[in-house]
Design an enzyme around this catalytic site. Structure first.
Site, short mmCIF file in Angstrom:
data_model
loop_
_atom_site.label_atom_id
_atom_site.label_comp_id
_atom_site.label_asym_id
_atom_site.label_seq_id
_atom_site.Cartn_x
_atom_site.Cartn_y
_atom_site.Cartn_z
N PHE A 123 17.47 -25.18 -39.06
CA PHE A 123 16.51 -25.83 -39.95
C PHE A 123 15.38 -26.38 -39.08
O PHE A 123 15.60 -27.31 -38.29
CB PHE A 123 17.29 -26.94 -40.64
CG PHE A 123 16.60 -27.89 -41.55
CD1 PHE A 123 16.55 -27.64 -42.91
CD2 PHE A 123 16.07 -29.08 -41.07
CE1 PHE A 123 15.98 -28.57 -43.77
CE2 PHE A 123 15.50 -30.01 -41.94
CZ PHE A 123 15.46 -29.75 -43.29
N ARG A 271 47.84 -50.07 -21.62
CA ARG A 271 47.23 -50.66 -20.42
C ARG A 271 47.75 -52.08 -20.19
O ARG A 271 47.71 -52.91 -21.11
CB ARG A 271 45.71 -50.68 -20.60
CG ARG A 271 44.95 -51.29 -19.45
CD ARG A 271 45.00 -50.42 -18.23
NE ARG A 271 44.17 -50.93 -17.15
CZ ARG A 271 44.18 -50.41 -15.94
NH1 ARG A 271 44.93 -49.36 -15.64
NH2 ARG A 271 43.40 -50.93 -14.99
N GLN A 339 34.23 -50.98 -23.53
CA GLN A 339 34.62 -52.26 -22.96
C GLN A 339 36.15 -52.42 -22.94
O GLN A 339 36.72 -52.89 -21.95
CB GLN A 339 33.96 -53.40 -23.78
CG GLN A 339 34.03 -54.75 -23.12
CD GLN A 339 33.17 -54.83 -21.86
OE1 GLN A 339 32.25 -54.03 -21.67
NE2 GLN A 339 33.46 -55.77 -20.98
N GLU A 366 18.07 -36.67 -38.13
CA GLU A 366 17.94 -36.65 -39.59
C GLU A 366 17.35 -37.97 -40.12
O GLU A 366 17.78 -38.49 -41.14
CB GLU A 366 19.27 -36.27 -40.27
CG GLU A 366 19.66 -34.84 -39.89
CD GLU A 366 20.64 -34.15 -40.82
OE1 GLU A 366 20.68 -34.50 -42.00
OE2 GLU A 366 21.34 -33.26 -40.33
#
Ligand SMILES: Cc1cc2nc3c(=O)[nH]c(=O)nc-3n(C[C@H](O)[C@H](O)[C@H](O)COP(=O)(O)OP(=O)(O)OC[C@H]3O[C@@H](n4cnc5c(N)ncnc54)[C@H](O)[C@@H]3O)c2cc1C
Length: 383
Positions: A123, A271, A339, A366
């Site tokens: 387009f 973690r 973060q 867009e």
């Protein structure tokens, strides 16, 4: 199961979720790093019928609707935005203009290949000189001996240079209106074509596995019948396509935002810091809870815009709100997810780094966030 979804919608969502996890996820980092177009993934999406989701079966489609497309985009973007934008642009920008504005002959010629995903359409609205002010089109189309001769350039055009790109729809100035304004029409350009060149791919910050080129048209000649829609309605028709497309981009942004939540929930349980999983710390819990809340609200916004569109109610403002909000929260979630991952969030080995790079374009493509605000204000009668 999401209670807002019917059984069929949930089945589709789950099928695409499984495809995204099993087929898209394993190759996403590789295509991102190599800036390569994921042909094998596109072939898989084609086989599942995703390129035909919102089109009638008579044109090779799946007989679904625009909301079904949005559900698929959200699931793909949870894993890989490049793949999601390839589908979004192929369907919403490549095939949809032909479906909405094409003659029966144009639909029969183009839709079966586009809806099957065997060919991609692009387009071409944005030009090097400007995207937000899409009416400032400089590309020209002049009628000569039963053919349109097209000269000009288009910038940042998605899916325009792949091995399976067969169509580029362009807006071009085809004359002047009686009020002395530019008459802008849209024209179907089958590619490759003499005088048509796609410049080498852009070196982008994100969406690295999506195909984007500057295009040049140097006396490209196509038959007069390739006019798409009414002469002089090209600009208006493309704006209508963008109204719908904003709901699809919103779904894609929600997918990215949800992908950030998914990754963080997993990482927070794995973690360790100071002898505990980082998920034990309220700062991390609150960060993830806020990410989830933003994603939920953004999803409600695009569901509502899609529902209005499909029931024939005005939806311009709701689509702009959904696009504005979800693209901004996608960027916020991607920043927050990075973060949560600490130093690993800055490493390209982890999806959140890719999500971060892929998120920014959502506030631009867009229609930028500023353009969405202009549309909302205008719809409220402010402007
Ligand atoms: C990866 C990628 C893929 C794309 N794919 C396609 C595609 O397939 N087809 C296509 O046609 N286009 C595509 N685009 C183009 C995209 O839609 C445009 O980049 C976007 O609309 C902005 O246009 P611009 O880049 O020319 O910015 P500009 O219009 O130059 O805007 C620059 C800045 O000025 C602001 N601004 C402009 N006018 C106003 C105003 N009146 N008031 C307040 N602020 C204003 C903008 O919000 C922006 O912050 C793509 C772009 C990218 C990066």
């Amino acid at each position: 199961m999401d209670s807002a979804l019917t059984f069929e919608q949930e089945t589709l969502r789950k099928t695409v979720e499984d495809f995204a996890r099993q087929v898209v996820a394993p190759v996403a980092a590789k295509h991102d790093a190599e800036h390569s177009f994921p042909y094998e993934v596109v072939a898989g999406m084609a086989e599942m019928g995703l390129f035909g989701l919102p089109f009638p079966e008579s044109y090779g489609g799946m007989g679904g609707d625009y909301f079904a497309l949005c559900l698929a985009l959200e699931e793909l973007a949870r894993v890989d935005s490049s793949v999601a934008i390839t589908l979004e642009a192929g369907v919403s920008l490549g095939a949809m203009p032909v479906f909405r504005f094409g003659t029966e002959a144009q639909k029969e010629e183009w839709l079966p290949r586009l809806t099957a995903g065997r060919a991609l359409g692009a387009f071409g609205l944005t030009e090097p000189g400007g995207g937000s002010d899409a009416g400032a089109t400089r590309t020209t189309g002049r009628l000569e001996g039963g053919s349109w001769v097209i000269d000009g350039s288009k910038a940042f055009i998605t899916n325009s240079g792949t091995d399976i790109t067969e169509l580029v729809t362009v807006t071009a100035v085809t004359g002047q209106t009686s009020a002395g304004r530019k008459e802008i029409s849209s024209i179907l350009v089958p590619v490759p074509a003499a005088g048509f060149t796609a410049a080498p791919p852009y070196d982008k910050v994100g969406w690295n596995a999506s195909d984007t080129h500057e295009l040049h048209f140097d006396g490209v000649t196509v038959p007069e019948e390739n006019l798409l829609g009414e002469r002089g309605r090209g600009y208006a028709n493309f704006l209508a396509i963008l109204d719908e497309g904003r709901i699809a981009i919103s779904a894609l942004a929600v997918g990215l935002a949800q992908g950030c939540v998914d990754e963080c929930v997993r990482y927070a349980a794995e973690r360790e810091a100071f002898g505990r999983n980082i998920g034990a710390y309220q700062a991390i819990q609150f960060t993830i809870a806020e990410m989830e809340a933003r994603t939920h609200v953004a999803r409600c916004a695009y569901y509502e815009a899609a529902s209005r569109m499909l029931s024939g109610r005005p939806f311009k403002r709701q689509a702009a709100i959904a696009k504005l909000y979800s693209s901004e929260i996608a960027v916020t979630n991607a920043r927050a997810a990075t973060q949560v991952f600490g130093g690993y969030g800055f490493m390209n080995d982890f999806p959140v780094a890719r999500f971060w790079r892929d998120s920014k374009i959502l506030e631009i493509g867009e229609g930028t966030s500023e353009v969405q605000k202009m549309l909302i204000a205008r719809d409220l009668g402010v402007a």
